[in-house]
Design an enzyme around this catalytic site. Structure first.
Site, PDB file in Angstrom:
ATOM      1  N   PRO A 130       0.760  -1.236   0.000  1.00  6.49           N
ATOM      2  CG  PRO A 130       0.001  -1.032   2.190  1.00  6.49           C
ATOM      3  CD  PRO A 130       1.042  -1.669   1.372  1.00  6.49           C
ATOM      4  CD  GLU A 131       4.684   3.302  -2.753  1.00 10.08           C
ATOM      5  OE1 GLU A 131       4.702   4.432  -3.264  1.00 10.08           O
ATOM      6  OE2 GLU A 131       5.563   2.453  -2.955  1.00 10.08           O
ATOM      7  CE  LYS A 150      14.136  17.225   3.733  1.00  9.59           C
ATOM      8  NZ  LYS A 150      13.943  17.044   5.184  1.00  9.59           N
ATOM      9  CG  HIS A 154      -0.717 -13.964   9.238  1.00  7.78           C
ATOM     10  ND1 HIS A 154       0.079 -13.848  10.354  1.00  7.78           N
ATOM     11  CD2 HIS A 154      -0.135 -14.898   8.465  1.00  7.78           C
ATOM     12  CE1 HIS A 154       1.113 -14.678  10.239  1.00  7.78           C
ATOM     13  NE2 HIS A 154       0.996 -15.329   9.104  1.00  7.78           N
ATOM     14  NE  ARG A 159       7.237  -7.074   7.129  1.00  2.27           N
ATOM     15  CZ  ARG A 159       8.144  -6.313   6.521  1.00  2.27           C
ATOM     16  NH1 ARG A 159       8.004  -6.019   5.249  1.00  2.27           N
ATOM     17  NH2 ARG A 159       9.168  -5.839   7.170  1.00  2.27           N
TER      18      ARG A 159
END
Length: 301
Positions: free
Chosen positions: A2-3, A174, A113, A132
């Site tokens: 997932p992005e 930066k 899970h 995870r």
DNA sequence: CAAAGTTCCTGCGAGC
DNA sequence: TGCTCGCAGGAACTTT
């Protein structure tokens, strides 16, 4: 998985399935994911009607009609499996076997899970699976959303108010590499390792270029930064379209269908040919901040 | 060995 | 020189 585009695809699927429905039962199969679940999460959500499913950065925000927000982050491996009412009888058969997963037959997972289960008044069921366990689940008052620690430091939404001017302001001074900056959720939200690599490649910018080199001395964005901002938006939009186009198939909510993978130009293509028109480069893999970066050294400078 | 995410800790450099 | 602040980089979480 997932992005931003994948989370947005999940958001659309959950919206279709959940808005207007009442959550009749909530079951938790462990104490928490990345953080412990709120002590009273089950009681807070049970019996509540879903008003909206929103997204902020990679967080899903599910509003109830009485002013609560159920926050769900998928981490690295989280996903939702939606089980339609007509499929539930099958599910019930499986669940009667104590030695077997409730959902194993249905989802193809062994069930170890499957951490959260939500049942709705139309008979449908949703299962949250996350091997995870980097995901997050939380509940808070919508009135207090502005002071949520998880949300308050987030930068701009790339597909809404984000501009090259805003990006330039945040890039000033930066010295870290631009790839690292793209992953910083205070700079812009929703961009993860895959789309950071893809956007830089589309922009012909080396991931190692110091961030402040993309800002002019007068503080305005360079052409390169303007292009990068544009390409971040474009690659995210393209990925959302691919995800959205598969939403007709309900299973897409679990993220396995409609993923952008077939469209990657550089990500996970080490030693492959650069696919850019007229470029004969070879994709390289380097490591930045302990994460893989893929680039074409020929066309990314 | 590596993995799509995020947070926290340490160490270093800048500046006072 | 010495100290503090903030940034940058790395480790950690976990399972397949």
């Amino acid at each position: 998985m997932p992005e931003l585009p994948e989370v947005e695809t999940v958001r659309t699927g959950l919206e279709q399935a959940w808005v207007g429905r009442v959550m009749t039962e909530v079951h938790l199969r462990r104490d928490g994911l990345r953080f412990p679940f709120p002590k009273d999460m089950v009681q807070q959500l049970t019996g509540k009607k879903i008003e909206a499913v929103r997204r902020r950065a990679k967080y899903l925000l599910i509003d109830t009609t009485d002013g609560l927000v159920f926050l769900s982050h998928l981490g690295m491996s989280g996903r939702y499996t939606l089980i339609t009412p007509s499929e539930v009888p099958r599910y019930s058969e499986v669940s009667s076997s104590p030695s077997h997963s409730k959902f194993g037959e249905l989802t193809g997972y062994e069930g170890r899970h499957d951490h959260m289960e939500f049942r709705f008044d139309d008979g449908s069921v949703a299962v949250y699976t996350d091997p995870r366990r980097f995901g997050i689940a939380d509940v808070f008052l919508r009135a207090e959303e502005q002071i949520q620690p998880l949300l308050e430091h987030l930068g701009p939404e790339p597909l809404e108010q984000w501009t090259a001017q805003d990006a330039a302001r945040r890039c000033q001074g930066k010295r870290s590499p631009i790839k690292t900056t793209l992953l910083d959720q205070r700079f812009v939200v929703g961009v993860g390792n895959i789309y950071a690599c893809e956007a830089l490649h589309r922009s012909n910018i080396s991931p190692t270029r110091p961030t402040n080199k993309l800002v002019r001395k007068d503080g305005r964005p360079t052409k390169a930064l303007t292009l990068l901002v544009e390409q971040v938006k474009e690659v995210l939009k393209a990925a959302i379209e691919v995800g959205g186009s598969t939403l007709n198939d309900f299973a897409a909510v679990d993220g396995t269908l409609g993923y952008f993978g077939h469209h990657f130009q550089v990500y996970d293509r080490e030693d492959g040919p650069c696919l850019k028109e007229g470029c004969n480069g070879t994709i390289e893999r380097i490591v930045q901040s302990n994460r893989s970066t893929f680039l074409c050294p020929r066309c990314q400078k």
